[in-house]
Motif scaffolding. Structure first.
Motif, PDB file in Angstrom:
ATOM      1  N   SER A  53       0.805  -1.215   0.000  1.00 29.88           N
ATOM      2  CA  SER A  53       0.000   0.000   0.000  1.00 29.88           C
ATOM      3  C   SER A  53       0.834   1.258   0.000  1.00 29.88           C
ATOM      4  N   PHE A  54       1.923   1.265   0.784  1.00 30.63           N
ATOM      5  CA  PHE A  54       2.659   2.506   0.984  1.00 30.63           C
ATOM      6  C   PHE A  54       4.097   2.441   0.471  1.00 30.63           C
ATOM      7  N   GLY A  55       4.712   1.244   0.486  1.00 29.86           N
ATOM      8  CA  GLY A  55       6.109   1.140   0.123  1.00 29.86           C
ATOM      9  C   GLY A  55       6.393   1.352  -1.342  1.00 29.86           C
ATOM     10  N   GLN A  56       5.346   1.255  -2.189  1.00 28.80           N
ATOM     11  CA  GLN A  56       5.578   1.373  -3.618  1.00 28.80           C
ATOM     12  C   GLN A  56       5.803   2.819  -4.040  1.00 28.80           C
ATOM     13  N   ASN A  57       5.554   3.772  -3.179  1.00 36.44           N
ATOM     14  CA  ASN A  57       5.684   5.168  -3.554  1.00 36.44           C
ATOM     15  C   ASN A  57       7.142   5.584  -3.675  1.00 36.44           C
ATOM     16  N   LYS A  58       7.490   6.274  -4.769  1.00 36.96           N
ATOM     17  CA  LYS A  58       8.826   6.823  -4.920  1.00 36.96           C
ATOM     18  C   LYS A  58       9.044   7.932  -3.910  1.00 36.96           C
ATOM     19  N   ILE A  59       8.032   8.736  -3.726  1.00 37.76           N
ATOM     20  CA  ILE A  59       8.098   9.867  -2.811  1.00 37.76           C
ATOM     21  C   ILE A  59       6.864   9.831  -1.918  1.00 37.76           C
ATOM     22  N   PRO A  60       6.916  10.428  -0.725  1.00 38.24           N
ATOM     23  CA  PRO A  60       5.804  10.300   0.216  1.00 38.24           C
ATOM     24  C   PRO A  60       4.740  11.383   0.091  1.00 38.24           C
ATOM     25  N   PHE A  61       4.638  12.048  -1.053  1.00 39.00           N
ATOM     26  CA  PHE A  61       3.675  13.139  -1.180  1.00 39.00           C
ATOM     27  C   PHE A  61       2.289  12.638  -1.561  1.00 39.00           C
ATOM     28  N   GLY A  62       1.293  13.254  -0.942  1.00 43.16           N
ATOM     29  CA  GLY A  62      -0.084  13.006  -1.301  1.00 43.16           C
ATOM     30  C   GLY A  62      -0.769  14.322  -1.604  1.00 43.16           C
ATOM     31  N   VAL A  63      -1.960  14.239  -2.190  1.00 41.81           N
ATOM     32  CA  VAL A  63      -2.695  15.434  -2.570  1.00 41.81           C
ATOM     33  C   VAL A  63      -4.179  15.199  -2.332  1.00 41.81           C
ATOM     34  N   VAL A  64      -4.885  16.239  -1.935  1.00 43.02           N
ATOM     35  CA  VAL A  64      -6.328  16.147  -1.727  1.00 43.02           C
ATOM     36  C   VAL A  64      -7.012  16.032  -3.085  1.00 43.02           C
ATOM     37  N   LYS A  65      -7.817  14.980  -3.249  1.00 42.77           N
ATOM     38  CA  LYS A  65      -8.503  14.761  -4.526  1.00 42.77           C
ATOM     39  C   LYS A  65     -10.023  14.842  -4.388  1.00 42.77           C
ATOM     40  N   ALA A  66     -10.521  15.075  -3.182  1.00 44.01           N
ATOM     41  CA  ALA A  66     -11.950  14.987  -2.900  1.00 44.01           C
ATOM     42  C   ALA A  66     -12.781  15.766  -3.904  1.00 44.01           C
ATOM     43  N   GLU A  67     -13.810  15.109  -4.435  1.00 42.89           N
ATOM     44  CA  GLU A  67     -14.678  15.758  -5.414  1.00 42.89           C
ATOM     45  C   GLU A  67     -15.413  16.952  -4.817  1.00 42.89           C
ATOM     46  N   GLU A  68     -15.637  16.907  -3.508  1.00 39.94           N
ATOM     47  CA  GLU A  68     -16.316  18.032  -2.850  1.00 39.94           C
ATOM     48  C   GLU A  68     -15.429  19.265  -2.791  1.00 39.94           C
ATOM     49  N   GLY A  69     -14.146  19.094  -3.121  1.00 45.23           N
ATOM     50  CA  GLY A  69     -13.241  20.231  -3.165  1.00 45.23           C
ATOM     51  C   GLY A  69     -12.440  20.451  -1.898  1.00 45.23           C
ATOM     52  N   TYR A  70     -12.571  19.551  -0.895  1.00 43.41           N
ATOM     53  CA  TYR A  70     -11.812  19.729   0.333  1.00 43.41           C
ATOM     54  C   TYR A  70     -11.717  18.402   1.092  1.00 43.41           C
ATOM     55  N   ALA A  71     -10.815  18.350   2.061  1.00 40.41           N
ATOM     56  CA  ALA A  71     -10.718  17.231   3.001  1.00 40.41           C
ATOM     57  C   ALA A  71     -10.415  17.818   4.371  1.00 40.41           C
ATOM     58  N   MET A  72     -10.945  17.177   5.409  1.00 41.00           N
ATOM     59  CA  MET A  72     -10.730  17.660   6.767  1.00 41.00           C
ATOM     60  C   MET A  72      -9.555  16.915   7.406  1.00 41.00           C
ATOM     61  N   VAL A  73      -8.639  17.673   7.992  1.00 39.67           N
ATOM     62  CA  VAL A  73      -7.542  17.086   8.764  1.00 39.67           C
ATOM     63  C   VAL A  73      -7.923  17.126  10.237  1.00 39.67           C
ATOM     64  N   ARG A  74      -7.922  15.994  10.870  1.00 34.90           N
ATOM     65  CA  ARG A  74      -8.261  15.929  12.288  1.00 34.90           C
ATOM     66  C   ARG A  74      -6.981  16.024  13.111  1.00 34.90           C
ATOM     67  N   VAL A  75      -6.980  16.912  14.068  1.00 37.13           N
ATOM     68  CA  VAL A  75      -5.800  17.121  14.912  1.00 37.13           C
ATOM     69  C   VAL A  75      -6.126  16.654  16.329  1.00 37.13           C
ATOM     70  N   PRO A  76      -5.576  15.510  16.744  1.00 35.76           N
ATOM     71  CA  PRO A  76      -5.886  14.975  18.068  1.00 35.76           C
ATOM     72  C   PRO A  76      -5.076  15.666  19.170  1.00 35.76           C
ATOM     73  N   LYS A  77      -5.495  15.438  20.395  1.00 34.62           N
ATOM     74  CA  LYS A  77      -4.756  15.897  21.566  1.00 34.62           C
ATOM     75  C   LYS A  77      -4.720  14.759  22.579  1.00 34.62           C
ATOM     76  N   ASP A  78      -3.532  14.518  23.136  1.00 37.53           N
ATOM     77  CA  ASP A  78      -3.320  13.496  24.165  1.00 37.53           C
ATOM     78  C   ASP A  78      -3.424  12.075  23.596  1.00 37.53           C
ATOM     79  N   ASN A  79      -4.492  11.784  22.868  1.00 40.60           N
ATOM     80  CA  ASN A  79      -4.591  10.481  22.228  1.00 40.60           C
ATOM     81  C   ASN A  79      -5.259  10.663  20.865  1.00 40.60           C
ATOM     82  N   TYR A  80      -5.178   9.642  20.041  1.00 40.16           N
ATOM     83  CA  TYR A  80      -5.623   9.763  18.655  1.00 40.16           C
ATOM     84  C   TYR A  80      -7.143   9.838  18.520  1.00 40.16           C
ATOM     85  N   ARG A  81      -7.860   9.485  19.564  1.00 42.56           N
ATOM     86  CA  ARG A  81      -9.323   9.464  19.471  1.00 42.56           C
ATOM     87  C   ARG A  81      -9.957  10.806  19.838  1.00 42.56           C
ATOM     88  N   LYS A  82      -9.231  11.614  20.595  1.00 39.36           N
ATOM     89  CA  LYS A  82      -9.789  12.884  21.040  1.00 39.36           C
ATOM     90  C   LYS A  82      -9.448  13.981  20.032  1.00 39.36           C
TER      91      LYS A  82
END
Length: 265
Positions: A21-50
């Motif tokens: 899934s991930f090792g085949q990439n030459k470089i680690p760059f990704g890009v937002v492709k969402a058809e809605e025109g955006y993607a939300m980045v979730r920023v956790p605190k203390d643990n990944y669920r919060k």
């Protein structure tokens, strides 16, 4: 199968899945492709669920993939530059100081997008990437990105060194691909040109300045696109301790941003 063998099998299977899934990439760059025109980045605190914050990334925004988000199957952990509110025609980022989780269904890996075809010029000093995805478009009218590489004149420019003798600035700008000395026969990017029907541009000087020892190896560079308005150019330049990765976002025919960082071999 005993419990030890079972655990070993599951561990190997896990590495195989992530490697595919991930090792085949030459470089680690990704890009937002969402058809809605955006993607939300979730920023956790203390643990990944919060979740304490959500940041909207627009279609075409670029990030660096880090790893699968811990404990998640549909989210990946990313890093991305801290963008300023003021609009600038071009900006170079050499640090990735923001991070969080983004849903993998809303992104694409840059080096797995439709790729342009690379060729070299007759004089061997340029690499031309051509969009050959639509064979019905005449060759002369297809989108091209041209990288010109020439011998460097950095030896005639003002240098600044640190206490250890490392060159830290040339003409007041951080250099890439060198350390204490300028290698004999050193090259640099002299220009990058975008050629599109009805529009085109030459990268502004800030987008290519002090990028030394650029690659001419097709395996270490590429141009891909989400569509005609969102094109991405990446290069893995330099070698050894002076290797670096540089990535440009080209929107509406013009370079609008660059991510660049040191990545020793």
């Amino acid at each position: 199968m005993n419990s030890f063998a079972a655990k070993k099998y599951l561990l190997l299977l896990t590495f195989s899945v992530f490697g595919w899934s991930f090792g085949q990439n030459k470089i680690p760059f990704g890009v937002v492709k969402a058809e809605e025109g955006y993607a939300m980045v979730r920023v956790p605190k203390d643990n990944y669920r919060k979740i304490v914050d959500k940041i909207r990334m627009k279609k075409g925004d670029v990030f660096v993939y880090v790893k699968p988000a811990p404990g998640e199957t549909d989210w990946i952990w990313i890093k991305y530059p801290d963008k300023t509110d003021d609009e600038k025609p071009f900006v170079r980022y050499d640090s990735l100081n923001k991070e969080g989780m983004v849903n993998k269904d809303r992104i694409a890996y840059v080096d797995q997008l439709p790729a342009f075809t690379p060729t070299k010029s007759k004089n061997g000093r340029s690499v031309i990437f051509t969009d050959n995805s639509n064979q019905k478009i005449p060759t002369a009218q297809r989108t091209k990105v041209v990288i010109d590489v020439y011998p460097s004149n950095a030896g005639f420019r003002k240098q600044e060194k640190d206490a250890n003798g490392n060159i830290i600035k040339i003409d007041k700008v951080k250099p890439w691909g060198i350390s204490k000395e300028l290698p004999e026969g050193m090259t640099e990017i002299k220009s990058i040109r975008v050629q599109q029907p009805g529009r085109g541009s030459v990268f502004v000087r800030e987008a290519i300045k002090n990028l030394f020892q650029p690659t001419m190896d097709f395996e270490k560079m590429g141009v891909t696109s989400l569509d005609d308005n969102n094109i991405f150019l990446y290069m893995i330049n330099g070698s050894g301790e002076n290797r670096y990765v540089t990535f440009w976002t080209i929107k509406d025919g013009k370079a609008i941003s660059q991510i660049i960082y040191h990545q020793p071999e």
